[in-house]
Design a protein around this motif. Structure first.
Motif, PDB file in Angstrom:
ATOM      1  N   GLY A  71       2.806 -13.423  -8.850  1.00 22.29           N
ATOM      2  CA  GLY A  71       1.555 -12.923  -9.422  1.00 22.29           C
ATOM      3  C   GLY A  71       0.507 -12.535  -8.408  1.00 22.29           C
ATOM      4  N   ILE A  72       0.916 -12.271  -7.164  1.00 19.20           N
ATOM      5  CA  ILE A  72      -0.053 -11.889  -6.131  1.00 19.20           C
ATOM      6  C   ILE A  72      -0.015 -10.371  -5.971  1.00 19.20           C
ATOM      7  N   ILE A  73      -1.065  -9.717  -6.432  1.00 17.88           N
ATOM      8  CA  ILE A  73      -1.150  -8.258  -6.390  1.00 17.88           C
ATOM      9  C   ILE A  73      -2.402  -7.886  -5.604  1.00 17.88           C
ATOM     10  N   ASN A  74      -2.261  -7.757  -4.314  1.00 20.86           N
ATOM     11  CA  ASN A  74      -3.402  -7.377  -3.485  1.00 20.86           C
ATOM     12  C   ASN A  74      -3.685  -5.884  -3.551  1.00 20.86           C
ATOM     13  N   ILE A  75      -2.616  -5.085  -3.625  1.00 22.38           N
ATOM     14  CA  ILE A  75      -2.790  -3.642  -3.748  1.00 22.38           C
ATOM     15  C   ILE A  75      -2.582  -3.279  -5.213  1.00 22.38           C
ATOM     16  N   LYS A  76      -3.677  -2.974  -5.863  1.00 20.81           N
ATOM     17  CA  LYS A  76      -3.653  -2.759  -7.308  1.00 20.81           C
ATOM     18  C   LYS A  76      -3.484  -1.291  -7.677  1.00 20.81           C
ATOM     19  N   VAL A  77      -3.724  -0.400  -6.731  1.00 16.89           N
ATOM     20  CA  VAL A  77      -3.682   1.029  -7.043  1.00 16.89           C
ATOM     21  C   VAL A  77      -2.272   1.582  -6.918  1.00 16.89           C
ATOM     22  N   ASN A  78      -1.952   2.548  -7.762  1.00 14.79           N
ATOM     23  CA  ASN A  78      -0.680   3.269  -7.689  1.00 14.79           C
ATOM     24  C   ASN A  78      -0.906   4.672  -8.259  1.00 14.79           C
ATOM     25  N   PRO A  79      -1.700   5.490  -7.551  1.00 16.02           N
ATOM     26  CA  PRO A  79      -2.109   6.784  -8.105  1.00 16.02           C
ATOM     27  C   PRO A  79      -0.976   7.759  -8.350  1.00 16.02           C
ATOM     28  N   PHE A  80       0.142   7.577  -7.650  1.00 16.72           N
ATOM     29  CA  PHE A  80       1.217   8.560  -7.742  1.00 16.72           C
ATOM     30  C   PHE A  80       2.084   8.392  -8.986  1.00 16.72           C
ATOM     31  N   LEU A  81       1.779   7.386  -9.806  1.00 13.92           N
ATOM     32  CA  LEU A  81       2.453   7.273 -11.092  1.00 13.92           C
ATOM     33  C   LEU A  81       2.040   8.418 -12.012  1.00 13.92           C
ATOM     34  N   ARG A  82       0.781   8.894 -11.832  1.00 19.65           N
ATOM     35  CA  ARG A  82       0.278   9.961 -12.707  1.00 19.65           C
ATOM     36  C   ARG A  82      -0.057  11.255 -11.963  1.00 19.65           C
ATOM     37  N   TYR A  83      -0.095  11.185 -10.655  1.00 19.48           N
ATOM     38  CA  TYR A  83      -0.412  12.388  -9.892  1.00 19.48           C
ATOM     39  C   TYR A  83       0.811  13.290  -9.788  1.00 19.48           C
ATOM     40  N   LYS A  84       0.618  14.591 -10.008  1.00 18.36           N
ATOM     41  CA  LYS A  84       1.706  15.557  -9.894  1.00 18.36           C
ATOM     42  C   LYS A  84       1.535  16.361  -8.621  1.00 18.36           C
ATOM     43  N   MET A  85       2.570  16.359  -7.810  1.00 15.74           N
ATOM     44  CA  MET A  85       2.536  17.129  -6.577  1.00 15.74           C
ATOM     45  C   MET A  85       2.408  18.619  -6.910  1.00 15.74           C
TER      46      MET A  85
END
Length: 419
Positions: free
Chosen positions: A206-220
C-alpha cells in the motif's frame, strides 16, 4: 512498534555534525543518515537539538518514515531490521525530483555504453526550459501538465544556436521539434515514470509515493513516417562499381562503410563503431545497442560475413582486437563518426548523380530490396533488422536460436546486385 530517535554522532573538524536517526526494531538498532547538519550552537550540552527550525525539519523526516511503518501494518512483524530500514528509506513519502531521477538513469545508460542516454538528457533539458526551474517533483507530472508541455513543444523553437544557411547565407531560425520529436520526448518521460514507480512504489504494502500516471489517458500524436532515401538495384550497382579518386578519402570511406553496413544487414553506425567482438567462424556476433536494454536476449544477432564483405571487414578491422573495427581510432565518438559518413555520402551522391542519401539509407535499402525485389517474408526481415518483437517473446523462448534464415535472405539481396 519500531522507533526512531535523532542523535548527534560526532562533530567534524569544520564544526558541523550530521543528524543521525536511530531505528530500533525487535531489540536491534540501525543508523539512518539524514542530510540535516547542526553546529555546536544548535545542540545542548547533553546532545539534544535546541534549534526549533532543525527540530521541525527532523520531525518531518521522522513523520514520513512513521507513515510508512504504519502502512506496512502487520507486515512489519516478519521484517528484519535491514528490511525495515530499506522500506522506510526507499519507499517513504518523499519529494522525488524527476530531473534527479532521470539524470541518474541517463548516467547509468551512458555507463552501459548506450548512446540513447543523450535523448534522455535532451528531454530533461527541454522540461527544464518548459518549467523554468531546476526541480520538478514527480507528482506534478499530471495529465494536464503533459498536455501543456505538448502544446509548448508544438510552438516553441528548439534550443540550438542559429546558423547561417550555406546556400542563401541567411540565418536558419530554429523551428519546433515536430511530431517525431514530441513522440520521442513523451516516450522517454513515460519510461522514466514507469522506472520511478518500480523504485519508489510498493503496491503490495500500500505504499504509493508516485501517484500520477498521465499516460493512461494521454494519446501520443500521430507520427508521420520519416521518408528515407532508398536506392534501387541499379543505383546500388553504381555505388559499388564507382571509381573514386584516391584524393577523395572521405567519399571512399563513406562508400565503403555504407556498403559494409548493407552487407552486414544494416548494421548501424554505433555498433560498427563500438562493438567489442571479433569475426569467428565467418560470422559476427553482436548486441544491437539501440534495443539491447529492451530485450531479454539483449538484442543478440549473428551475421554471416558474405564474400562481398570480406575485404571491407579485413581492411577496417581493429588490428589490436579491442573492438571489431578501427573507427574509434579515427573519431572520438559515434556522433563524430556518423557526421563524417553523412558528409562523405552527400559528396558521393553528388559525384555519382544519386539521390541524397544518409548512412541509415543502407539499412532501409536492404529492407526494401529484401521485401520488394526478393519477396522475403516480413517476419524474416523483421528478425534480420533485429527489431523489438514483444508479441513473439514467449514463443521465441521455445525455439533454439538460429540465424540461418536471415543469412539466406542476405545472400538473396546481395545476389540481386550482381550483373
Amino acid at each position: 512498534m519500531a522507533n526512531l530517535t535523532p542523535f548527534i554522532h560526532h562533530f567534524q573538524k569544520n564544526g558541523t555534525a550530521r543528524v543521525i536517526l536511530l531505528l530500533t526494531h525487535k531489540s536491534q538498532r540501525k543508523k539512518i543518515s539524514t542530510e540535516v547538519f547542526v553546529t555546536r550552537a544548535d545542540v545542548t550540552k547533553g546532545g539534544k537539538i535546541k534549534s526549533e527550525g532543525i527540530r521541525n525539519e527532523i520531525d518531518k523526516i521522522i513523520s514520513g518514515y512513521r507513515n510508512t511503518i504504519i502502512k506496512l501494518g502487520f507486515a512489519i512483524n516478519s521484517m528484519s531490521i535491514d528490511d525495515l530500514k530499506y522500506a522506510i528509506t526507499n519507499l517513504s513519502e518523499q519529494n522525488i525530483d524527476f530531473y534527479e531521477f532521470g539524470q541518474e538513469f541517463a548516467n547509468k545508460m551512458k555507463a552501459d555504453g548506450r548512446s540513447s542516454h543523450k535523448n534522455v538528457t535532451a528531454t530533461l533539458n527541454s522540461l527544464k526550459r518548459f518549467c523554468g526551474s531546476n526541480s520538478l517533483p514527480v507528482n506534478q507530472i499530471t495529465l494536464d501538465f503533459i498536455r501543456r508541455y505538448e502544446a509548448w513543444l508544438k510552438t516553441t523553437p528548439a534550443f540550438r544556436p542559429v546558423k547561417k544557411n550555406k546556400k542563401s547565407g541567411k540565418p536558419d531560425i530554429p523551428k519546433p521539434i515536430g511530431t517525431r520529436g514530441i513522440t520521442l520526448y513523451m516516450g522517454i518521460i513515460r519510461h522514466l515514470l514507469n522506472q520511478a514507480r518500480l523504485k519508489y512504489n510498493d503496491e503490495e504494502n500500500g505504499i504509493i509515493n508516485i501517484k500520477v500516471n498521465p499516460f493512461l489517458r494521454y494519446k501520443m500524436p500521430l507520427e508521420q513516417p520519416t521518408e528515407r532515401t532508398v536506392l534501387s538495384v541499379e543505383q546500388m550497382r553504381t555505388l559499388i562499381n564507382a571509381e573514386i579518386p584516391s584524393s577523395q578519402k572521405r567519399m571512399k570511406l563513406a562508400r565503403d562503410i555504407f556498403l559494409l553496413s548493407f552487407y552486414l544487414i544494416g548494421m548501424n553506425a554505433e555498433d560498427l563503431f563500438a562493438s567489442k567482438t571479433a569475426v569467428k567462424n565467418g560470422t559476427i556476433t553482436y548486441y544491437r545497442s539501440k534495443t539491447t536494454g529492451r530485450r531479454k536476449d539483449r538484442a543478440k544477432i549473428i551475421v554471416r560475413v558474405e564474400q562481398e564483405a570480406n575485404e571491407l571487414v579485413k581492411n577496417y578491422a581493429d588490428k589490436e582486437g579491442e573492438r571489431l573495427f578501427q573507427f574509434y581510432k579515427r573519431y572520438a565518438t559515434t556522433s563524430n563518426f556518423t557526421v563524417a559518413l553523412n558528409k562523405g555520402l552527400e559528396q558521393l551522391a553528388g559525384y555519382l548523380t544519386l539521390p541524397k542519401i544518409t548512412f541509415y539509407s543502407a539499412r532501409h535499402t536492404w529492407a526494401t530490396l529484401a521485401a520488394n525485389e526478393c519477396r522475403i517474408n516480413i517476419y524474416t526481415i523483421h528478425k534480420a533488422l533485429n527489431h523489438v518483437d514483444t508479441k513473439m517473446q514467449i514463443t521465441k523462448t521455445y525455439i533454439r536460436e538460429d540465424f540461418r534464415d536471415i543469412w539466406d535472405a542476405n545472400r538473396q539481396v546481395i545476389d540481386l546486385l550482381k550483373h
